[in-house]
Write a protein that holds these residues in place. Structure first.
Motif, short mmCIF file in Angstrom:
data_model
loop_
_atom_site.label_atom_id
_atom_site.label_comp_id
_atom_site.label_asym_id
_atom_site.label_seq_id
_atom_site.Cartn_x
_atom_site.Cartn_y
_atom_site.Cartn_z
N ALA A 170 5.73 2.10 20.82
CA ALA A 170 4.32 1.74 20.66
C ALA A 170 3.52 2.13 21.90
O ALA A 170 2.41 2.66 21.80
N TYR A 171 4.08 1.87 23.07
CA TYR A 171 3.39 2.24 24.31
C TYR A 171 3.24 3.76 24.41
O TYR A 171 2.22 4.26 24.91
N ALA A 172 4.28 4.49 23.98
CA ALA A 172 4.19 5.96 24.01
C ALA A 172 3.09 6.44 23.06
O ALA A 172 2.31 7.35 23.39
N TYR A 173 3.02 5.83 21.89
CA TYR A 173 1.94 6.15 20.95
C TYR A 173 0.58 5.89 21.60
O TYR A 173 -0.34 6.72 21.53
N ALA A 174 0.45 4.74 22.26
CA ALA A 174 -0.80 4.39 22.92
C ALA A 174 -1.13 5.38 24.03
O ALA A 174 -2.30 5.69 24.27
N ALA A 175 -0.11 5.86 24.73
CA ALA A 175 -0.35 6.83 25.80
C ALA A 175 -0.91 8.14 25.24
O ALA A 175 -1.85 8.72 25.79
N TYR A 176 -0.34 8.60 24.13
CA TYR A 176 -0.85 9.82 23.52
C TYR A 176 -2.28 9.63 23.02
O TYR A 176 -3.15 10.49 23.22
N ALA A 189 0.62 11.66 18.72
CA ALA A 189 0.48 10.24 18.37
C ALA A 189 0.70 10.03 16.87
O ALA A 189 1.42 9.10 16.46
N ALA A 190 0.10 10.88 16.05
CA ALA A 190 0.23 10.74 14.59
C ALA A 190 1.68 10.92 14.15
O ALA A 190 2.18 10.17 13.30
N ALA A 191 2.35 11.92 14.73
CA ALA A 191 3.75 12.17 14.37
C ALA A 191 4.64 11.00 14.79
O ALA A 191 5.55 10.59 14.05
#
Length: 711
Positions: free
Chosen positions: A444-450, A473-475
């Motif tokens: 989730a944090y990685a998604y937020a970073a993107y 992020a979408a992927a």
């Protein structure tokens, strides 16, 4: 190097202990003010214990403690009764003792004689310093320093020892009018009727025989010391809050005060404050803790977030080092100041964390919406890009699109998410997961970073970076919802283990996934239902692990306890997805818990149900004050106000949904951009005065910005 966190839990502090803290210096004492040898009590400077024994006797007897209190984080006051020379039961001698911590220790002792006759007092202060490293004390290990050497030098007691680093650490004790010996200080005094006697006992830390800048003296006015000046400036700088519900008001005031006391300053940049993790054992820069605490305290002072990001950027990894787990672009987990770690904030760092690096990028994106100078944001963008590169080149160990962790040595952290205790990641049946591990909240944090980097690029007009990061992020969101979701259970797996098998325990981590918006809309109601279930919600907060799991223990560090920051982030996630009633219930529970802790939420408390215990049960070794916990009430106030500035779109959202019990809320002196604003709210109505020119006030909640981290 030091085994940084072989035991990540706070060391034991005796029941009723009194803690004072200023920067990375702190002192733990008994309720009387005495420091007893053999445990964790003592005064610590740059992670070295400079006082391990401090026992005051008057006429051969210990003080009878009457009261102890902390008017400020860096000062304690003790009042006790001293034995009279004739041994009478009702002694007329009262001892007032003020302790200040900073560049050493200063103890101001006043003995008042309330009788009509002169009193003779034999005063003896037994003192010692084992000069042990904080890690040795916290872990209960043998002192790694050589045996300290004592000598009397010019009316001072000097105690020094060599350490494995080659440095000499020491301390010098003195007091005006004292007889000095290797055992301590003594006085023979006569106190006239209805009069008093006073002295100041000074402990000055020594490094290679040298005292620090601005040490304590007997004559220096304490309000002129650096620590006091910083504290007073902080009190002037932060918002002034008034709430009809006085408990909420007091909790928020205490939160602001504690956050001020937990600031640490880089000697190379003394005007730049970062947030330490917590007192007494974690007065150091922690990547994850400092980032999350400064995010949750944005409404108090966004400059804390800026200082934290700037400090971390200066420590960002540049090479591969198996020992420290440093890697290019990686943000540190912990930076220490002691003998084993060097003498500045930029000393030795340990990098074993899976989440600090993506959280760095997320916080930078959020900070860009709070109106700080573009020069700060622009200077940190290269560090954000290096962080993204670390995620892709080192964080994703096997190329499956998820971030995993596995320590490359035998002394680093086994678990490298926020639940970093050795047994913190386990299956529903209680079996522990084996590394490499991919945690749900880290994805989730990685998604937020993107998403955050995409939004930063959009603001800068960099369409290539914007599109690339948005696509990533979408992927990641699609892969996460497909791989981590457990349809038969109705919640997300805590993690994937070494075999990519879902770790199927029901844990609070999925609340963080709601917070950042990675959860698909159709799954959010089931996650919310599970978080609010009796197995998870205690009435005070959300358990780290559901009570029907195999490893559940309400008196464990990470397997059933309640952590205020964890609960606050879950409440933020509930609010984000529109579960307003549930978010209100969680927030109210945590404010109620704070009242039972005297307005100061601890690092964690036990996970017993509110229906079984009328008060939240303290966890025995919880840090307090602690940055996450101090910031949690501020974050709860923000989500109940639904206060969200966005300078990139020139709007300010204020859509309050305050519980009726709160009554009216008012915050003056709130820093927003370069302006100081006033926020007022009652129920579902609110207003802002003094907003920066060109910023449109909106009465609707801020919409998600294409998966925006804090929507």
């Amino acid at each position: 190097m030091t085994a940084w966190n072989a035991d990540t839990e706070a060391g034991a502090s005796e029941l009723g202990a009194v803690t004072v803290v200023e920067g990375s210096s702190f002192c733990i004492s008994a309720h009387s003010g005495d420091v007893h040898a053999g445990g964790s009590q003592g005064a610590y400077y740059q992670d070295t214990r400079i006082v391990s024994h401090w026992i005051l006797k008057i006429n051969g007897a210990l003080r009878e403690p009457l009261v102890a209190r902390n008017p400020t984080a860096f000062r304690a006051e003790f009042v006790g009764r001293a034995a009279s020379a004739d041994g009478r039961f009702e002694s007329p001698l009262v001892v007032q003792h003020q302790r200040h911590v900073g560049s050493g220790l200063r103890d101001d002792i006043t003995i008042r004689n309330y009788s009509g006759q002169t009193s003779t007092c034999e005063i003896e202060l037994r003192i010692d310093a084992d000069l042990a490293d904080l890690f040795d004390v916290k872990g209960g290990r043998a002192n790694s320093a050589e045996t300290p050497v004592k000598k009397v030098h010019k009316n001072e007691l000097h105690i020094e020892a060599a350490h494995p680093s080659g440095q000499r650490r020491g301390v010098a004790f003195r007091a005006s009018g004292a007889k000095v010996s290797k055992d301590g200080l003594s006085f023979h005094v006569r106190i006239p009727a209805r009069s008093q006697w006073s002295t100041s006992i000074i402990a000055i830390p020594l490094t290679n025989g040298e005292a620090p800048d601005e040490p304590f003296t007997e004559t220096t006015a304490l309000h002129h010391t650096t620590g006091v000046r910083r504290h007073l400036a902080w009190e002037e700088h932060v918002p002034r809050i008034s709430v009809t519900d006085k408990n909420v008001e007091e909790v928020l005031a205490r939160s602001q005060s504690d956050l001020g006391s937990l600031r640490i300053f880089d000697p190379e940049h003394p005007d730049r404050a970062a947030v330490a993790a917590g007192a007494p054992w974690f007065m150091a820069l922690f990547g994850r803790d400092s980032i999350l605490a400064s995010y949750m305290s944005l409404m108090v002072d966004p400059n804390l977030a800026a200082g934290t990001l700037q400090t971390l950027a200066g420590l960002q990894g540049s090479k591969v080092d198996v020992d420290s787990e440093e890697e290019p672009g990686r943000m540190p987990h912990e930076v220490r100041l002691g003998i084993t770690a060097g003498l500045s904030l930029g000393g030795t760092a340990y990098y074993g964390t899976a989440d600090a690096t993506p959280l760095f990028v997320s916080l930078l994106s959020e900070l860009s919406r709070w109106g700080l100078g573009s020069d700060i944001i622009d200077s940190l963008l290269p560090h954000a890009d290096r962080a993204i590169a670390w995620m892709e080149e080192y964080g994703d160990r096997d190329g499956d699109g998820f971030l995993e962790y596995q320590r490359p040595n035998e002394h680093g952290l086994v678990n490298q998410g926020w639940k970093d205790s050795w047994d913190g990641i386990n299956f529903a049946d209680g079996r522990m997961a084996e590394t490499p591990i991919a945690l749900c909240e880290v994805q989730a944090y990685a998604y937020a970073a993107y998403v955050g980097r995409s939004l930063l690029a959009r603001a800068a007009g960099d369409t290539a970076v914007e599109r690339r990061c948005a696509d990533r992020a979408a992927a990641l969101k699609e892969a996460f919802n497909e791989t981590f979701w457990l349809p038969e259970k109705g919640y997300f797996a805590l993690a994937l283990d070494k075999d990519k098998k879902p770790v199927d325990s029901c844990a609070s981590n999925m609340g963080h996934c709601l917070w950042v918006g990675i959860v698909d809309e159709d799954k959010a109601p089931l996650v919310a239902e599970r978080l609010m279930s009796p197995e998870m919600f205690t009435g005070w907060g959300i358990r780290t692990l559901a009570s029907d799991m195999g490893a559940y223990n309400p008196v464990s560090y990470h397997n059933g306890s309640v952590w205020p920051h964890d609960t606050a982030l879950a409440a933020t996630g509930l609010m984000r997805y529109g579960f307003v009633k549930e978010a209100n219930r969680v927030a109210s529970g945590l404010f109620d818990a704070a009242e039972h802790f005297g307005g100061q939420l601890p690092e964690l408390f036990c996970g017993f149900d509110r229906g079984d215990f009328a008060e939240p049960v303290p966890y025995p070794t919880a840090c307090s004050p602690q940055a996450w916990a101090a910031a949690a009430p501020v974050q709860l106030a923000r989500i109940l106000l639904r206060f969200d500035p966005d300078f990139t779109r020139n709007v300010l959202h204020l859509a309050p949904i305050l519980p009726d019990s709160f009554g009216s809320f008012r915050a003056d002196n709130v820093l927003l951009g370069r302006s100081r604003i006033t926020v007022q709210a009652t129920g579902s109505s609110g207003s802002v005065t003094g907003a920066p020119a060109g910023l449109e006030l909106r009465s609707d909640p801020r919409p998600p910005l294409t998966g925006d981290l804090f929507g």
